[in-house]
Scaffold this motif. Structure first.
Motif, mmCIF file in Angstrom:
data_model
loop_
_atom_site.group_PDB
_atom_site.id
_atom_site.type_symbol
_atom_site.label_atom_id
_atom_site.label_comp_id
_atom_site.label_asym_id
_atom_site.label_seq_id
_atom_site.Cartn_x
_atom_site.Cartn_y
_atom_site.Cartn_z
ATOM 1 N N TYR A 167 0.838 -1.211 0.000
ATOM 2 C CA TYR A 167 0.000 0.000 0.000
ATOM 3 C C TYR A 167 0.869 1.257 0.000
ATOM 4 O O TYR A 167 0.623 2.198 -0.766
ATOM 5 N N ARG A 168 1.897 1.276 0.821
ATOM 6 C CA ARG A 168 2.788 2.443 0.886
ATOM 7 C C ARG A 168 3.526 2.642 -0.440
ATOM 8 O O ARG A 168 3.710 3.772 -0.899
ATOM 9 N N GLU A 169 3.917 1.531 -1.051
ATOM 10 C CA GLU A 169 4.595 1.616 -2.344
ATOM 11 C C GLU A 169 3.643 2.173 -3.406
ATOM 12 O O GLU A 169 4.030 2.992 -4.240
ATOM 13 N N TYR A 170 2.405 1.746 -3.348
ATOM 14 C CA TYR A 170 1.402 2.238 -4.295
ATOM 15 C C TYR A 170 1.176 3.735 -4.119
ATOM 16 O O TYR A 170 1.025 4.476 -5.099
ATOM 17 N N CYS A 171 1.145 4.183 -2.871
ATOM 18 C CA CYS A 171 0.966 5.616 -2.603
ATOM 19 C C CYS A 171 2.094 6.439 -3.234
ATOM 20 O O CYS A 171 1.866 7.544 -3.738
ATOM 21 N N LYS A 172 3.299 5.885 -3.234
ATOM 22 C CA LYS A 172 4.447 6.605 -3.791
ATOM 23 C C LYS A 172 4.449 6.563 -5.316
ATOM 24 O O LYS A 172 4.780 7.535 -5.985
ATOM 25 N N MET A 173 4.072 5.420 -5.891
ATOM 26 C CA MET A 173 4.176 5.229 -7.335
ATOM 27 C C MET A 173 2.974 5.762 -8.100
ATOM 28 O O MET A 173 3.095 6.127 -9.266
ATOM 29 N N ARG A 174 1.833 5.808 -7.489
ATOM 30 C CA ARG A 174 0.586 6.092 -8.193
ATOM 31 C C ARG A 174 0.672 7.399 -8.975
ATOM 32 O O ARG A 174 1.005 8.440 -8.443
ATOM 33 N N GLY A 175 0.368 7.314 -10.271
ATOM 34 C CA GLY A 175 0.324 8.509 -11.094
ATOM 35 C C GLY A 175 1.542 8.728 -11.960
ATOM 36 O O GLY A 175 1.499 9.520 -12.880
ATOM 37 N N TRP A 176 2.627 7.998 -11.708
ATOM 38 C CA TRP A 176 3.790 8.238 -12.567
ATOM 39 C C TRP A 176 4.459 6.963 -13.071
ATOM 40 O O TRP A 176 5.219 7.002 -14.010
ATOM 41 N N ARG A 177 4.181 5.842 -12.520
ATOM 42 C CA ARG A 177 4.611 4.608 -13.182
ATOM 43 C C ARG A 177 3.781 3.435 -12.687
ATOM 44 O O ARG A 177 3.220 3.468 -11.600
ATOM 45 N N GLU A 178 3.693 2.430 -13.519
ATOM 46 C CA GLU A 178 2.811 1.304 -13.242
ATOM 47 C C GLU A 178 3.364 0.421 -12.139
ATOM 48 O O GLU A 178 4.544 0.109 -12.099
ATOM 49 N N MET A 179 2.479 0.018 -11.241
ATOM 50 C CA MET A 179 2.840 -0.863 -10.125
ATOM 51 C C MET A 179 2.938 -2.311 -10.624
ATOM 52 O O MET A 179 2.155 -2.741 -11.464
ATOM 53 N N LYS A 180 3.913 -3.039 -10.111
ATOM 54 C CA LYS A 180 4.034 -4.462 -10.420
ATOM 55 C C LYS A 180 3.365 -5.246 -9.299
ATOM 56 O O LYS A 180 3.873 -5.304 -8.184
ATOM 57 N N TRP A 181 2.219 -5.845 -9.609
ATOM 58 C CA TRP A 181 1.418 -6.497 -8.580
ATOM 59 C C TRP A 181 1.826 -7.959 -8.405
ATOM 60 O O TRP A 181 1.930 -8.697 -9.391
ATOM 61 N N PRO A 182 2.033 -8.411 -7.157
ATOM 62 C CA PRO A 182 2.363 -9.827 -6.913
ATOM 63 C C PRO A 182 1.236 -10.763 -7.336
ATOM 64 O O PRO A 182 1.488 -11.915 -7.692
ATOM 65 N N SER A 183 -0.008 -10.277 -7.277
ATOM 66 C CA SER A 183 -1.159 -11.104 -7.652
ATOM 67 C C SER A 183 -2.359 -10.199 -7.924
ATOM 68 O O SER A 183 -2.356 -9.016 -7.561
ATOM 69 N N ASN A 184 -3.373 -10.770 -8.566
ATOM 70 C CA ASN A 184 -4.599 -10.018 -8.801
ATOM 71 C C ASN A 184 -5.226 -9.574 -7.483
ATOM 72 O O ASN A 184 -5.737 -8.455 -7.360
ATOM 73 N N ALA A 185 -5.181 -10.466 -6.495
ATOM 74 C CA ALA A 185 -5.776 -10.165 -5.198
ATOM 75 C C ALA A 185 -5.116 -8.951 -4.552
ATOM 76 O O ALA A 185 -5.792 -8.108 -3.955
ATOM 77 N N CYS A 186 -3.798 -8.844 -4.681
ATOM 78 C CA CYS A 186 -3.077 -7.714 -4.098
ATOM 79 C C CYS A 186 -3.527 -6.399 -4.731
ATOM 80 O O CYS A 186 -3.664 -5.379 -4.050
ATOM 81 N N TYR A 187 -3.754 -6.424 -6.035
ATOM 82 C CA TYR A 187 -4.220 -5.213 -6.718
ATOM 83 C C TYR A 187 -5.537 -4.730 -6.114
ATOM 84 O O TYR A 187 -5.685 -3.547 -5.772
ATOM 85 N N TRP A 188 -6.501 -5.645 -5.982
ATOM 86 C CA TRP A 188 -7.818 -5.246 -5.505
ATOM 87 C C TRP A 188 -7.778 -4.817 -4.043
ATOM 88 O O TRP A 188 -8.489 -3.883 -3.649
ATOM 89 N N MET A 189 -6.972 -5.485 -3.240
ATOM 90 C CA MET A 189 -6.888 -5.101 -1.830
ATOM 91 C C MET A 189 -6.245 -3.731 -1.665
ATOM 92 O O MET A 189 -6.756 -2.857 -0.950
ATOM 93 N N VAL A 190 -5.107 -3.517 -2.330
ATOM 94 C CA VAL A 190 -4.372 -2.259 -2.165
ATOM 95 C C VAL A 190 -5.169 -1.078 -2.702
ATOM 96 O O VAL A 190 -5.243 -0.020 -2.060
ATOM 97 N N THR A 191 -5.766 -1.222 -3.894
ATOM 98 C CA THR A 191 -6.515 -0.102 -4.461
ATOM 99 C C THR A 191 -7.755 0.220 -3.629
ATOM 100 O O THR A 191 -8.138 1.386 -3.494
ATOM 101 N N LYS A 192 -8.357 -0.801 -3.020
ATOM 102 C CA LYS A 192 -9.497 -0.542 -2.143
ATOM 103 C C LYS A 192 -9.043 0.169 -0.875
ATOM 104 O O LYS A 192 -9.702 1.115 -0.411
ATOM 105 N N ILE A 193 -7.935 -0.285 -0.314
ATOM 106 C CA ILE A 193 -7.395 0.363 0.892
ATOM 107 C C ILE A 193 -7.057 1.821 0.600
ATOM 108 O O ILE A 193 -7.352 2.722 1.387
ATOM 109 N N TYR A 194 -6.439 2.065 -0.554
ATOM 110 C CA TYR A 194 -6.067 3.434 -0.934
ATOM 111 C C TYR A 194 -7.315 4.299 -1.092
ATOM 112 O O TYR A 194 -7.365 5.442 -0.623
ATOM 113 N N SER A 195 -8.343 3.755 -1.741
ATOM 114 C CA SER A 195 -9.582 4.492 -1.948
ATOM 115 C C SER A 195 -10.254 4.827 -0.619
ATOM 116 O O SER A 195 -10.744 5.946 -0.412
#
Length: 228
Positions: A130-158
């Motif tokens: 989640y912290r990594e996503y907060c730093k990267m969001r908007g300027w380069r694509e995140m490399k997700w360990p799994s589909n589940a991680c994407y949905w969890m992190v983006t929901k937490i961020y939202s």
């Protein structure tokens, strides 16, 4: 049913109270018995993993109190299956500390072990994502360990953005999302792939559009900027 009608007709408060209390007690009994069975399996594994600590119980009363506290903690935290116990024991056997864990610590291991067993990160790892996503969001694509991680992190961020959550609240949310995602995966649900995010485009306001239009007219007519 007859006794219920009679109690209502006679306005017998004590009888009605006794009837209302008897239902949850009857329903709770199988749950307590099943939780006790799960604890008995755990007790066998704890004796094998922490023999020195288990030998420190002075008498049967100490053991009974130990059993009561752990069984109560299991019931309160929905630890009711052997799979959950095995997940917790897998982490317990990795600990260097030779002493018995507190029931709360072991319950956390059970939940963490369940997540790890289905390929999810633990709470700390999810928080770091989640912290990594907060730093990267908007300027380069995140490399997700799994589909589940994407949905969890983006929901937490939202949730963090919409509710202005503190770090401690985000950490609690990580634990909640892990439990939810673990249950979804264990139920056989296929977690969909990440959705390609569309970059947010800059849309000028009405005022900006008006100013741009005036500037365009001045330029075409070769007018002084202050003439319109």
């Amino acid at each position: 049913m007859k006794s219920l009608v009679t109690a209502i007709q006679q306005r017998d408060g004590r009888a009605l109270q006794a009837m209302s209390n008897s239902v949850p007690l009857q329903q709770a009994q199988p749950v307590r018995e099943h939780t006790a069975q799960v604890f008995n399996e755990l007790f066998k594994q704890l004796r094998a993993t922490f023999p020195a600590s288990m030998a420190n119980f002075k008498d049967q009363e100490d053991l009974n109190e130990f059993k009561r506290q752990w069984t109560k903690a299991f019931a309160e935290n929905n630890i009711r299956t052997i799979d959950q116990i095995n997940a917790g024991m897998k982490i317990a056997r990795q600990q260097e500390n030779p002493f018995l864990p507190a029931p709360g610590q072991f319950i956390q291991w059970c939940k963490q072990g369940e997540s790890l067993a289905v390929g999810l990160p633990d709470e700390d790892q999810l928080y770091e994502l989640y912290r990594e996503y907060c730093k990267m969001r908007g300027w380069r694509e995140m490399k997700w360990p799994s589909n589940a991680c994407y949905w969890m992190v983006t929901k937490i961020y939202s949730e963090m953005r919409s509710k202005s959550l503190t770090d401690s609240e985000v950490i609690k949310l990580c634990a909640k999302e892990l439990r939810s995602m673990t249950a979804r995966i264990k139920s056989g649900e296929t977690i969909p792939a990440p959705v390609k995010q569309i970059p947010q485009l800059y849309i000028p306001t009405s005022k900006e559009r008006s100013l741009e239009h005036l500037a365009s007219i001045r330029k075409k007519l070769n007018l002084n900027p202050k003439s319109i």
